[in-house]
Design a protein around this motif. Structure first.
Motif, short mmCIF file in Angstrom:
data_model
loop_
_atom_site.label_atom_id
_atom_site.label_comp_id
_atom_site.label_asym_id
_atom_site.label_seq_id
_atom_site.Cartn_x
_atom_site.Cartn_y
_atom_site.Cartn_z
N UNK A 152 0.83 -1.19 0.00
CA UNK A 152 0.00 0.00 0.00
C UNK A 152 0.87 1.24 0.00
N UNK A 153 1.00 1.84 -1.16
CA UNK A 153 1.92 2.98 -1.23
C UNK A 153 1.38 4.16 -0.43
N UNK A 154 0.12 4.06 -0.05
CA UNK A 154 -0.49 5.17 0.65
C UNK A 154 0.10 5.37 2.03
N UNK A 155 0.39 4.27 2.69
CA UNK A 155 0.82 4.36 4.09
C UNK A 155 2.07 5.19 4.26
N UNK A 156 3.19 4.59 3.90
CA UNK A 156 4.44 5.27 4.14
C UNK A 156 4.95 5.98 2.89
N UNK A 157 4.68 5.35 1.75
CA UNK A 157 5.29 5.83 0.51
C UNK A 157 4.92 7.26 0.18
N UNK A 158 3.69 7.69 0.56
CA UNK A 158 3.23 8.99 0.12
C UNK A 158 4.06 10.14 0.69
N UNK A 159 4.74 9.88 1.80
CA UNK A 159 5.46 10.99 2.40
C UNK A 159 6.84 11.20 1.80
N UNK A 160 7.35 10.13 1.18
CA UNK A 160 8.73 10.22 0.71
C UNK A 160 8.86 11.03 -0.57
N UNK A 161 9.94 11.76 -0.69
CA UNK A 161 10.36 12.37 -1.94
C UNK A 161 9.34 13.19 -2.69
N UNK A 162 8.80 12.60 -3.78
CA UNK A 162 8.00 13.34 -4.73
C UNK A 162 6.66 13.81 -4.16
N UNK A 163 6.23 13.23 -3.06
CA UNK A 163 4.92 13.61 -2.55
C UNK A 163 4.89 15.09 -2.18
N UNK A 164 6.07 15.67 -1.96
CA UNK A 164 6.12 17.09 -1.65
C UNK A 164 5.50 17.92 -2.75
N UNK A 165 5.76 17.52 -3.99
CA UNK A 165 5.22 18.26 -5.12
C UNK A 165 3.70 18.15 -5.17
N UNK A 166 3.20 16.93 -4.93
CA UNK A 166 1.75 16.77 -5.02
C UNK A 166 1.07 17.50 -3.86
N UNK A 167 1.76 17.52 -2.71
CA UNK A 167 1.21 18.28 -1.58
C UNK A 167 1.16 19.77 -1.93
N UNK A 168 2.24 20.23 -2.57
CA UNK A 168 2.28 21.63 -2.99
C UNK A 168 1.16 21.96 -3.94
N UNK A 169 0.92 21.03 -4.90
CA UNK A 169 -0.15 21.26 -5.87
C UNK A 169 -1.50 21.32 -5.16
N UNK A 170 -1.66 20.47 -4.14
CA UNK A 170 -2.92 20.46 -3.41
C UNK A 170 -3.14 21.78 -2.70
N UNK A 171 -2.05 22.27 -2.07
CA UNK A 171 -2.15 23.54 -1.34
C UNK A 171 -2.51 24.66 -2.31
N UNK A 172 -1.85 24.64 -3.48
CA UNK A 172 -2.10 25.70 -4.46
C UNK A 172 -3.56 25.67 -4.91
N UNK A 173 -4.05 24.47 -5.20
CA UNK A 173 -5.43 24.36 -5.66
C UNK A 173 -6.41 24.85 -4.59
N UNK A 174 -6.15 24.45 -3.34
CA UNK A 174 -7.04 24.91 -2.26
C UNK A 174 -7.07 26.43 -2.20
N UNK A 175 -5.87 27.01 -2.24
CA UNK A 175 -5.78 28.47 -2.07
C UNK A 175 -6.41 29.21 -3.25
N UNK A 176 -6.33 28.62 -4.44
CA UNK A 176 -6.88 29.31 -5.61
C UNK A 176 -8.40 29.13 -5.71
N UNK A 177 -8.84 27.92 -5.40
CA UNK A 177 -10.25 27.60 -5.64
C UNK A 177 -11.16 28.30 -4.63
N UNK A 178 -10.72 28.34 -3.37
CA UNK A 178 -11.61 28.85 -2.32
C UNK A 178 -12.09 30.29 -2.58
N UNK A 179 -11.18 31.25 -2.88
CA UNK A 179 -11.68 32.61 -3.15
C UNK A 179 -12.60 32.62 -4.37
N UNK A 180 -12.30 31.77 -5.36
CA UNK A 180 -13.15 31.69 -6.55
C UNK A 180 -14.56 31.27 -6.20
#
Lengths: 244, 152
Positions: free
Chosen positions: B45-73
């Protein structure tokens, strides 16, 4: 040379009309059907009886099916809790469909369905409405309590309730937009770099190298985004079930 | 199953083999120590531990960006439609965008809270596994029981 956005064009394959509405079978429909077929073949194949009935070691196919099942089942249990298990079939279907659509979109010449807001937003809206219905079915009118955080002074309700309301209404948009943005950006990037290869002549080898790396990245994004979409569904579901 | 004579023998043999296999897996896991454990987590299950390693930082960043952009819209659209309803054009639009921004920040805060929680739980579980195999966590207990059953 095709433009980087041409790959997202929806083309009609069989024109159809139903009660005055255009319900033509498009290439988007085709790839959605292909995704469903892909998932069915994958999972039914993993259920296939092995040649040796009593062999203990599962076949590679079976292991694949099992690990997919376990990943999603673990995610549902961990995020939505024990009573979230009820919604496991839905989450699993959702995850497999998005995963298949994302991965099939990676086939050159393929069409990635999830790079279309219409598809993503329909899924997200379905989840949003479903989760809200579950919340009201389980908690009745108390579900409105979700919009007022515990322990906040009463006068702050004037600000907090609109904020919470907007934050709640944001969900389908952010859910849909995230998947859309990730898939679209990836595919545009691939196309743009592919466009550099031939004009650069001998030095075209450099963008080819970049393309290889990008393909690997895109495959990973395809899996991660399917995972993120379904885990967020679980999170919303958990909130509807347990209200916190 | 136990009533059928011929089947029983098969089952017994199968059970024995299963026991052997699970003992072997256990011993190999023990040899590999924590390394093996981590590999297992990533494989099943890559969800458990794998999600935190390495590349997940980028996807987390994308999530944060989407949240911040969508909410005011979304806030803006809600406000704008309220304005259309009551004919108070700039008022609710502005209010909606501002409150939407707040909602976006709130969503990001919740995101990071969830992440922290998960990390803490993982750290706790990892520590638990090293110390005592039968943890008091639900999944840990379940797995322990399953193994016990197989060995028996």
């Amino acid at each position: 040379m095709a433009g980087p956005l041409e790959q997202f064009e929806v083309k009609t394959l069989f024109p159809l009309e139903f009660v005055g509405q255009d319900v033509s079978f498009t290439n988007a429909s085709l790839w959605m059907v292909l995704s469903v077929v892909f998932v069915c073949v994958l999972l039914l194949g993993s259920l296939r009886r092995q040649e040796r009935d009593d062999s203990l070691v599962p076949s590679a196919w079976q292991s694949l099916g099992e690990s997919l099942y376990e990943t999603v089942s673990g995610m549902v249990q961990e995020t939505a809790g024990r009573d979230g298990r009820l919604f496991f079939p839905f989450i699993f279907t959702l995850f497999m469909f998005i995963l298949a659509a994302n991965l099939l979109g990676m086939i050159p010449g393929g069409f990635s369905v999830t790079s279309h807001l219409a598809v993503n937003f329909s899924l997200a809206l379905l989840i949003f409405v479903g989760v809200t219905v579950v919340g009201f079915a389980r908690h009745g009118l108390k579900y409105f309590g979700l919009f007022m955080p515990h322990g906040a002074p009463l006068w702050t309700a004037v600000i907090l309730i609109p904020i919470e309301l907007i934050s709640y209404c944001t969900r389908p948009f952010s859910l849909a937009l995230r998947l859309f943005a990730n898939m679209t950006v990836g595919h545009v990037l691939l196309k743009v770099f592919a466009g550099f290869v031939v004009p650069l002549g001998l030095f075209g080898i450099v963008p080819v190298g970049v393309l290889v790396a990008l393909n690997a990245l895109e495959l990973m994004v395809a899996v991660i985004q399917a995972y993120v979409f379904s885990i967020l569904t679980c999170v919303y579901l958990s909130e509807a079930l347990h209200m916190h | 199953m136990k009533e059928e004579g011929g089947r029983k023998f098969d089952n017994l043999e199968g059970e024995k083999a299963l026991t052997n296999l699970s003992l072997r897996i256990d011993s190999l896991r023990g040899e590999l120590g924590r390394g093996g454990d981590e590999g297992d987590g990533e494989g099943s299950g890559e969800g458990g531990r794998g999600m935190h390693g390495g590349m997940s930082g980028m996807s987390l960043g994308a999530r944060v960006m989407v949240e911040l952009l969508v909410a005011p819209g979304v806030g803006g659209v809600l406000g704008y439609s309220l304005d259309g309803l009551w004919g108070t054009l700039p008022l609710f639009l502005v209010l909606g965008v501002v409150l939407g921004g707040a909602a976006g920040v709130l969503n990001v805060k919740r995101l990071s809270d969830r992440d922290d929680e998960k990390r803490e739980r993982e750290a706790y579980e990892a520590g638990d596994k090293e110390g005592d195999k039968g943890g008091d966590k639900e999944c840990g207990e379940g797995r322990g029981k399953e193994e016990e059953w197989q060995v028996r």
